[in-house]
Scaffold this motif. Structure first.
Motif, mmCIF file in Angstrom:
data_model
loop_
_atom_site.group_PDB
_atom_site.id
_atom_site.type_symbol
_atom_site.label_atom_id
_atom_site.label_comp_id
_atom_site.label_asym_id
_atom_site.label_seq_id
_atom_site.Cartn_x
_atom_site.Cartn_y
_atom_site.Cartn_z
ATOM 1 N N PRO A 1 47.794 14.412 -4.585
ATOM 2 C CA PRO A 1 48.641 15.616 -4.527
ATOM 3 C C PRO A 1 49.703 15.574 -3.428
ATOM 4 O O PRO A 1 50.676 16.324 -3.479
ATOM 5 C CB PRO A 1 47.635 16.749 -4.274
ATOM 6 C CG PRO A 1 46.320 16.214 -4.750
ATOM 7 C CD PRO A 1 46.365 14.748 -4.464
ATOM 8 N N TYR A 2 49.498 14.708 -2.422
ATOM 9 C CA TYR A 2 50.439 14.636 -1.296
ATOM 10 C C TYR A 2 51.193 13.316 -1.264
ATOM 11 O O TYR A 2 52.015 13.102 -0.374
ATOM 12 C CB TYR A 2 49.675 14.824 0.028
ATOM 13 C CG TYR A 2 48.868 16.084 0.016
ATOM 14 C CD1 TYR A 2 49.479 17.325 0.209
ATOM 15 C CD2 TYR A 2 47.505 16.056 -0.258
ATOM 16 C CE1 TYR A 2 48.753 18.497 0.147
ATOM 17 C CE2 TYR A 2 46.768 17.230 -0.320
ATOM 18 C CZ TYR A 2 47.400 18.441 -0.129
ATOM 19 O OH TYR A 2 46.690 19.607 -0.202
ATOM 20 N N LEU A 3 50.885 12.436 -2.196
ATOM 21 C CA LEU A 3 51.478 11.095 -2.172
ATOM 22 C C LEU A 3 52.581 11.005 -3.223
ATOM 23 O O LEU A 3 52.340 11.208 -4.408
ATOM 24 C CB LEU A 3 50.383 10.050 -2.457
ATOM 25 C CG LEU A 3 50.776 8.596 -2.255
ATOM 26 C CD1 LEU A 3 51.138 8.326 -0.795
ATOM 27 C CD2 LEU A 3 49.624 7.676 -2.670
ATOM 28 N N ASN B 1 55.819 11.439 1.170
ATOM 29 C CA ASN B 1 54.803 10.533 1.734
ATOM 30 C C ASN B 1 54.656 9.281 0.879
ATOM 31 O O ASN B 1 54.595 9.367 -0.347
ATOM 32 C CB ASN B 1 53.451 11.250 1.799
ATOM 33 C CG ASN B 1 53.451 12.363 2.828
ATOM 34 O OD1 ASN B 1 53.497 12.095 4.024
ATOM 35 N ND2 ASN B 1 53.421 13.606 2.371
ATOM 36 N N CYS B 2 54.588 8.142 1.556
ATOM 37 C CA CYS B 2 54.483 6.852 0.856
ATOM 38 C C CYS B 2 53.365 6.018 1.485
ATOM 39 O O CYS B 2 53.200 6.018 2.706
ATOM 40 C CB CYS B 2 55.768 6.036 1.005
ATOM 41 S SG CYS B 2 57.279 6.965 0.725
ATOM 42 N N PHE B 3 52.649 5.305 0.653
ATOM 43 C CA PHE B 3 51.669 4.312 1.110
ATOM 44 C C PHE B 3 52.204 2.926 0.777
ATOM 45 O O PHE B 3 52.859 2.733 -0.259
ATOM 46 C CB PHE B 3 50.333 4.461 0.360
ATOM 47 C CG PHE B 3 49.327 5.388 1.001
ATOM 48 C CD1 PHE B 3 49.703 6.382 1.883
ATOM 49 C CD2 PHE B 3 47.969 5.272 0.688
ATOM 50 C CE1 PHE B 3 48.763 7.242 2.461
ATOM 51 C CE2 PHE B 3 47.023 6.118 1.253
ATOM 52 C CZ PHE B 3 47.417 7.099 2.134
ATOM 53 N N TYR C 1 46.140 11.250 5.664
ATOM 54 C CA TYR C 1 45.954 12.479 4.886
ATOM 55 C C TYR C 1 46.415 13.703 5.694
ATOM 56 O O TYR C 1 47.203 14.522 5.210
ATOM 57 C CB TYR C 1 44.486 12.622 4.483
ATOM 58 C CG TYR C 1 44.204 13.882 3.703
ATOM 59 C CD1 TYR C 1 44.342 13.913 2.317
ATOM 60 C CD2 TYR C 1 43.804 15.053 4.345
ATOM 61 C CE1 TYR C 1 44.098 15.076 1.594
ATOM 62 C CE2 TYR C 1 43.562 16.216 3.643
ATOM 63 C CZ TYR C 1 43.707 16.224 2.264
ATOM 64 O OH TYR C 1 43.471 17.386 1.561
ATOM 65 N N ASP C 2 45.926 13.821 6.926
ATOM 66 C CA ASP C 2 46.277 14.995 7.740
ATOM 67 C C ASP C 2 47.792 15.064 7.961
ATOM 68 O O ASP C 2 48.393 16.144 7.931
ATOM 69 C CB ASP C 2 45.570 14.935 9.099
ATOM 70 C CG ASP C 2 44.063 15.155 8.971
ATOM 71 O OD1 ASP C 2 43.598 15.511 7.874
ATOM 72 O OD2 ASP C 2 43.355 14.953 9.980
ATOM 73 N N THR C 3 48.406 13.903 8.171
ATOM 74 C CA THR C 3 49.856 13.872 8.401
ATOM 75 C C THR C 3 50.601 14.178 7.100
ATOM 76 O O THR C 3 51.591 14.924 7.101
ATOM 77 C CB THR C 3 50.274 12.486 8.951
ATOM 78 O OG1 THR C 3 49.455 12.175 10.073
ATOM 79 C CG2 THR C 3 51.732 12.477 9.382
ATOM 80 N N ALA C 4 50.108 13.622 5.995
ATOM 81 C CA ALA C 4 50.780 13.834 4.704
ATOM 82 C C ALA C 4 50.778 15.306 4.305
ATOM 83 O O ALA C 4 51.773 15.825 3.784
ATOM 84 C CB ALA C 4 50.106 12.990 3.626
ATOM 85 N N VAL C 5 49.670 15.986 4.570
ATOM 86 C CA VAL C 5 49.594 17.415 4.216
ATOM 87 C C VAL C 5 50.646 18.193 5.013
ATOM 88 O O VAL C 5 51.385 19.017 4.465
ATOM 89 C CB VAL C 5 48.171 17.959 4.487
ATOM 90 C CG1 VAL C 5 48.138 19.474 4.333
ATOM 91 C CG2 VAL C 5 47.165 17.308 3.539
ATOM 92 N N LEU D 1 46.755 5.603 -10.134
ATOM 93 C CA LEU D 1 47.941 6.105 -9.415
ATOM 94 C C LEU D 1 49.042 6.492 -10.396
ATOM 95 O O LEU D 1 49.676 7.539 -10.263
ATOM 96 C CB LEU D 1 48.449 5.031 -8.443
ATOM 97 C CG LEU D 1 47.584 4.797 -7.196
ATOM 98 C CD1 LEU D 1 47.891 3.449 -6.573
ATOM 99 C CD2 LEU D 1 47.809 5.922 -6.180
ATOM 100 N N VAL D 2 49.267 5.633 -11.393
ATOM 101 C CA VAL D 2 50.294 5.943 -12.402
ATOM 102 C C VAL D 2 49.899 7.203 -13.169
ATOM 103 O O VAL D 2 50.719 8.107 -13.371
ATOM 104 C CB VAL D 2 50.498 4.740 -13.357
ATOM 105 C CG1 VAL D 2 51.361 5.132 -14.545
ATOM 106 C CG2 VAL D 2 51.135 3.572 -12.603
#
Ligand code: SF4
Length: 342
Positions: free
Chosen positions: A177-179, A159-161, A146-150, A212-213
């Protein structure tokens, strides 16, 4: 490092008598003081839940985005791939068990301290279009991701998981919001299999995929086809129909070849005919994009137009040989091809 210096966990609440309830994944562990959650990387220290993996990064690599696999997301770009130790599943066929299962097996976490700022700088230095939180389970190193994605989003980096999809609705809402994209392993369509082999449950994964969708994250699904575990035509058809009907026919489905590993190291690899049958089942269910994984050189690595069938993206393993898409459309018939292309 003492508790004051450790990264406090996100998404937990006090539960009385010094216990805390973790709300990050669907296990929703109730953790007494001094104890660990099921993932073994979140600990209740004096009534405060902390992430033990925040500063234990066990892998940082520059990968092609195709390796995640994400095939409809910025093809041909690089992704800075990051992992911290731990997982909330215990799959007997895990292919990354050395790092995913280390905390649970009592091995020291290891890894190195790399700050989110340093990770984002590394992504810029290596001209990566995205960060991927991968190899192990990003849900259990959520705070680092999260911290890195922001920070990455602020620099125009996507950003991808790559995840088992066992996140709670609260976790999806927090990261969405960041993914930008996620590949979720849908490992079976039997709750019994999830309970016995993964020590988890099926329903939360299905709910997470739908959330997610609905949140607008680009989703691709992978099923590692394991002989004798999830390879019946009936079960593959149920997976394909769930994706087509409950998510979208535009969600790509990767059916991947299994090679024996971890506690199933003697199990046979998936026969090619099984994978080809799975691809047919996917198309019959109405899926527009079905891919064959872990079989380099197979035509199932390529993207074809769902309308006219022409070859659009030619892949060989993880490398792009050619890409004929024009602004996300087929150059021959003009059909829109779902995905994020630039
Ligand atoms: S993230 Fe870990 S501690 Fe939290 S609910 Fe899941 S397994 Fe339990």
């Amino acid at each position: 490092m003492n508790a004051q210096e450790q990264r406090e966990a996100m998404l937990y609440e006090p539960a009385g008598d010094g216990k805390v309830r973790c709300r990050l994944c669907a296990h929703r562990c109730l953790i007494p003081p001094g104890e660990l959650g099921i993932c073994h990387v979140r600990k209740n220290i004096g009534g405060k839940l902390v992430s033990l993996s925040y500063e234990s990064i066990v892998a940082v690599h520059v990968d092609p985005i195709e390796k995640k696999p994400l095939f409809h997301f910025l093809p041909g770009t690089r992704s800075l791939s990051v992992a911290a130790a731990g997982c909330n599943f215990r799959c007997e066929f895990c292919q990354k068990w050395q790092i995913s299962q280390a905390p649970r097996e009592g091995r020291i976490l290891g890894g190195q301290k790399i700050s989110p700022t340093e990770l984002v700088s590394a992504a810029q230095r290596h001209r990566c279009a995205s960060m991927s939180y991968t190899y192990t389970e990003p849900t259990v190193f959520f705070e680092l991701a999260y911290d890195t994605a922001v920070l990455a989003a602020g620099k125009g980096i996507k950003n991808c998981f790559v995840s088992n999809g066992f996140m709670t609705p609260e976790a999806v809402e927090t990261i969405a919001p960041y993914l930008d994209a996620i590949n979720v392993d849908l490992k079976a369509f039997r709750d019994e299999t999830y309970r016995r082999v993964m020590k988890a449950r099926l329903e939360p994964v299905l709910s997470c995929l739908k959330a997610l969708v609905a949140a607008g994250v680009w989703v691709e699904v992978t099923t590692l086809v394991v002989p004798g575990l999830n390879d019946s035509a009936q079960e593959l058809s149920e997976i394909a129909n769930f994706i087509a009907n409950e998510l979208s026919p535009d969600v790509p489905w990767h059916v991947s070849r299994f090679h024996g590993d971890y506690k199933m190291s003697d199990a046979p690899s998936t026969p090619l005919e099984t994978l080809q049958r799975a691809m047919e089942i996917g198309r019959e269910a109405g899926l527009r994009y079905v891919y064959c994984g872990n079989v380099p050189g197979h035509d199932g690595e390529n993207t074809r137009c769902h309308q006219c069938g022409t070859l659009l993206i030619h892949r060989l393993g993880f490398s792009i040989q050619s890409n004929r898409l024009v602004e996300g459309k087929c150059p021959d018939c003009g059909a829109e091809i779902a995905g994020l292309w630039k």
